[in-house]
Scaffold this motif. Structure first.
Motif, PDB file in Angstrom:
ATOM      1  N   LEU A  89     -41.162  -2.396   0.935  1.00  0.00           N
ATOM      2  CA  LEU A  89     -42.158  -2.783   1.941  1.00  0.00           C
ATOM      3  C   LEU A  89     -43.565  -2.389   1.477  1.00  0.00           C
ATOM      4  CD1 LEU A  89     -40.490  -1.751   5.337  1.00  0.00           C
ATOM      5  CD2 LEU A  89     -40.942  -4.084   4.525  1.00  0.00           C
ATOM      6  N   ILE A  90     -43.678  -1.205   0.902  1.00  0.00           N
ATOM      7  CA  ILE A  90     -44.977  -0.739   0.403  1.00  0.00           C
ATOM      8  C   ILE A  90     -45.454  -1.634  -0.741  1.00  0.00           C
ATOM      9  CG2 ILE A  90     -46.172   1.137  -0.797  1.00  0.00           C
ATOM     10  CD1 ILE A  90     -44.356   3.086   0.773  1.00  0.00           C
ATOM     11  N   VAL A  91     -44.566  -1.873  -1.685  1.00  0.00           N
ATOM     12  CA  VAL A  91     -44.917  -2.713  -2.836  1.00  0.00           C
ATOM     13  C   VAL A  91     -45.399  -4.076  -2.362  1.00  0.00           C
ATOM     14  CG1 VAL A  91     -43.960  -3.913  -4.844  1.00  0.00           C
ATOM     15  CG2 VAL A  91     -43.386  -1.514  -4.444  1.00  0.00           C
ATOM     16  N   ASN A  92     -44.653  -4.671  -1.455  1.00  0.00           N
ATOM     17  CA  ASN A  92     -45.019  -6.008  -0.968  1.00  0.00           C
ATOM     18  C   ASN A  92     -46.303  -5.993  -0.141  1.00  0.00           C
ATOM     19  OD1 ASN A  92     -42.873  -7.288  -2.260  1.00  0.00           O
ATOM     20  ND2 ASN A  92     -41.492  -6.867  -0.566  1.00  0.00           N
ATOM     21  N   LEU A 114     -50.234  -8.194  -0.859  1.00  0.00           N
ATOM     22  CA  LEU A 114     -50.849  -9.161   0.050  1.00  0.00           C
ATOM     23  C   LEU A 114     -52.289  -9.447  -0.365  1.00  0.00           C
ATOM     24  CD1 LEU A 114     -49.492  -7.847   3.469  1.00  0.00           C
ATOM     25  CD2 LEU A 114     -48.814  -9.932   2.262  1.00  0.00           C
ATOM     26  N   PRO A 115     -52.750 -10.672  -0.125  1.00  0.00           N
ATOM     27  CA  PRO A 115     -54.121 -11.028  -0.506  1.00  0.00           C
ATOM     28  C   PRO A 115     -55.142 -10.241   0.318  1.00  0.00           C
ATOM     29  CG  PRO A 115     -53.113 -12.790   0.781  1.00  0.00           C
ATOM     30  CD  PRO A 115     -52.045 -11.769   0.523  1.00  0.00           C
ATOM     31  N   LYS A 116     -56.329 -10.089  -0.270  1.00  0.00           N
ATOM     32  CA  LYS A 116     -57.398  -9.339   0.393  1.00  0.00           C
ATOM     33  C   LYS A 116     -58.771  -9.961   0.127  1.00  0.00           C
ATOM     34  CE  LYS A 116     -57.304  -6.047  -3.368  1.00  0.00           C
ATOM     35  NZ  LYS A 116     -57.249  -4.676  -3.792  1.00  0.00           N
ATOM     36  N   LEU A 117     -58.798 -11.299   0.203  1.00  0.00           N
ATOM     37  CA  LEU A 117     -60.047 -11.994  -0.052  1.00  0.00           C
ATOM     38  C   LEU A 117     -60.925 -12.075   1.190  1.00  0.00           C
ATOM     39  CD1 LEU A 117     -58.702 -14.879  -2.320  1.00  0.00           C
ATOM     40  CD2 LEU A 117     -59.863 -12.769  -3.019  1.00  0.00           C
ATOM     41  N   THR A 118     -60.338 -12.334   2.322  1.00  0.00           N
ATOM     42  CA  THR A 118     -61.123 -12.447   3.560  1.00  0.00           C
ATOM     43  C   THR A 118     -60.963 -11.177   4.389  1.00  0.00           C
ATOM     44  OG1 THR A 118     -59.332 -13.372   4.882  1.00  0.00           O
ATOM     45  CG2 THR A 118     -60.649 -14.943   3.576  1.00  0.00           C
ATOM     46  N   ASP A 119     -61.835 -11.030   5.379  1.00  0.00           N
ATOM     47  CA  ASP A 119     -61.732  -9.875   6.274  1.00  0.00           C
ATOM     48  C   ASP A 119     -60.401  -9.888   7.025  1.00  0.00           C
ATOM     49  OD1 ASP A 119     -64.175  -8.851   5.520  1.00  0.00           O
ATOM     50  OD2 ASP A 119     -65.274  -9.724   7.224  1.00  0.00           O
ATOM     51  N   GLU A 120     -59.974 -11.063   7.415  1.00  0.00           N
ATOM     52  CA  GLU A 120     -58.692 -11.189   8.120  1.00  0.00           C
ATOM     53  C   GLU A 120     -57.531 -10.783   7.212  1.00  0.00           C
ATOM     54  OE1 GLU A 120     -56.163 -14.901   9.607  1.00  0.00           O
ATOM     55  OE2 GLU A 120     -58.034 -14.656  10.747  1.00  0.00           O
ATOM     56  N   GLU A 121     -57.556 -11.219   5.960  1.00  0.00           N
ATOM     57  CA  GLU A 121     -56.512 -10.830   5.010  1.00  0.00           C
ATOM     58  C   GLU A 121     -56.527  -9.325   4.761  1.00  0.00           C
ATOM     59  OE1 GLU A 121     -56.008 -14.869   2.289  1.00  0.00           O
ATOM     60  OE2 GLU A 121     -57.342 -13.284   1.594  1.00  0.00           O
ATOM     61  N   LYS A 122     -57.716  -8.770   4.653  1.00  0.00           N
ATOM     62  CA  LYS A 122     -57.823  -7.319   4.449  1.00  0.00           C
ATOM     63  C   LYS A 122     -57.243  -6.558   5.633  1.00  0.00           C
ATOM     64  CE  LYS A 122     -61.940  -7.584   1.558  1.00  0.00           C
ATOM     65  NZ  LYS A 122     -63.391  -7.342   1.496  1.00  0.00           N
ATOM     66  N   GLN A 123     -57.543  -7.027   6.833  1.00  0.00           N
ATOM     67  CA  GLN A 123     -57.022  -6.374   8.037  1.00  0.00           C
ATOM     68  C   GLN A 123     -55.495  -6.482   8.084  1.00  0.00           C
ATOM     69  OE1 GLN A 123     -58.844  -7.678  11.678  1.00  0.00           O
ATOM     70  NE2 GLN A 123     -57.406  -6.539  12.934  1.00  0.00           N
ATOM     71  N   GLU A 124     -54.953  -7.642   7.770  1.00  0.00           N
ATOM     72  CA  GLU A 124     -53.493  -7.826   7.754  1.00  0.00           C
ATOM     73  C   GLU A 124     -52.843  -6.955   6.681  1.00  0.00           C
ATOM     74  OE1 GLU A 124     -51.225  -9.500   9.691  1.00  0.00           O
ATOM     75  OE2 GLU A 124     -52.980  -9.645  11.013  1.00  0.00           O
ATOM     76  N   ARG A 125     -53.497  -6.851   5.541  1.00  0.00           N
ATOM     77  CA  ARG A 125     -52.972  -6.024   4.454  1.00  0.00           C
ATOM     78  C   ARG A 125     -52.964  -4.545   4.852  1.00  0.00           C
ATOM     79  NH1 ARG A 125     -55.179  -3.460  -0.224  1.00  0.00           N
ATOM     80  NH2 ARG A 125     -53.780  -3.574  -2.008  1.00  0.00           N
ATOM     81  N   ARG A 126     -54.078  -4.071   5.433  1.00  0.00           N
ATOM     82  CA  ARG A 126     -54.128  -2.682   5.897  1.00  0.00           C
ATOM     83  C   ARG A 126     -53.031  -2.394   6.920  1.00  0.00           C
ATOM     84  NH1 ARG A 126     -59.800  -3.399   5.548  1.00  0.00           N
ATOM     85  NH2 ARG A 126     -59.879  -4.014   7.731  1.00  0.00           N
ATOM     86  N   LYS A 127     -52.834  -3.322   7.826  1.00  0.00           N
ATOM     87  CA  LYS A 127     -51.796  -3.166   8.852  1.00  0.00           C
ATOM     88  C   LYS A 127     -50.412  -3.124   8.205  1.00  0.00           C
ATOM     89  CE  LYS A 127     -50.017  -5.330  13.037  1.00  0.00           C
ATOM     90  NZ  LYS A 127     -50.118  -6.494  13.936  1.00  0.00           N
TER      91      LYS A 127
END
Length: 185
Positions: A81-84, A88-101
């Motif tokens: 789960l951590i590896v995956n 996760l992508p982190k190009l947009t603010d939304e992607e960054k937020q989803e990745r952090r979560k």
């Protein structure tokens, strides 16, 4: 559950998904096996417990052995789960937020699984200590090996929890995990 596959995975130096949490669980499973053997060898004799008590101990150890083997698999899944989450992508603010979560959620799981294994090892350790004066003295070295393995399981599980806490930003969750670690003393 394919236990041979689990063991093969645990012993493969090229499998980077296996770590201290899996080792903690397998140490506990081995401890349960050794202690169950000692309890069996103590039945029918006057070592301090009636056979029914040894049977109850054996049953509890067998139940825990299955939980440990499952805990080993769950620890491997938590690591993935951590590896995956980190992939996760982190190009947009939304992607960054989803990745952090996703990283936070994976960190919680990656801390809870070894905590569960460590707490189970603590129970195993306590059973072993109780058997010290109430079991067949001819099997004392086997019992001591089981107690030592349970202690290793406690320590490895604790270390694994502490390693994964850094992924968790929710202070309440971190505080709760640290509080639960005190149950291992």
């Amino acid at each position: 559950m394919d236990y041979k596959k689990i063991l093969d995975m645990m012993l493969d130096e090229n499998d980077f998904t296996v770590g201290g949490g899996c080792a903690s669980a397998l140490a506990g499973a081995m401890a349960c096996g050794l202690m169950g053997m000692v309890a069996n060898l103590s039945k029918g004799k006057n070592y301090g417990y009636e056979d029914e008590k040894y049977d109850a101990i054996i049953k509890e150890l067998n139940d825990m052995k299955g939980k440990f083997l499952e805990g080993s698999v769950n620890d491997n899944k938590a690591y993935l789960l951590i590896v995956n989450a980190y992939k996760l992508p982190k190009l947009t603010d939304e992607e960054k937020q989803e990745r952090r979560k996703a990283i936070q959620n994976a960190g919680v799981e990656a801390a809870n699984v070894p905590l569960s294994n460590a707490l189970l090892n603590k129970r195993t350790y306590d059973i072993g200590r109780d058997l010290l004066e109430k079991s067949n003295p001819a099997a004392i070295t086997d019992l001591q090996a089981g107690i030592d393995l349970a202690k290793v399981g406690i320590d490895a599980g604790r270390a694994n929890v502490l390693a994964n806490i850094s992924l968790i930003k929710d202070e309440k969750v971190v505080e709760d995990l640290k509080k639960q670690l005190k149950n291992l003393d």
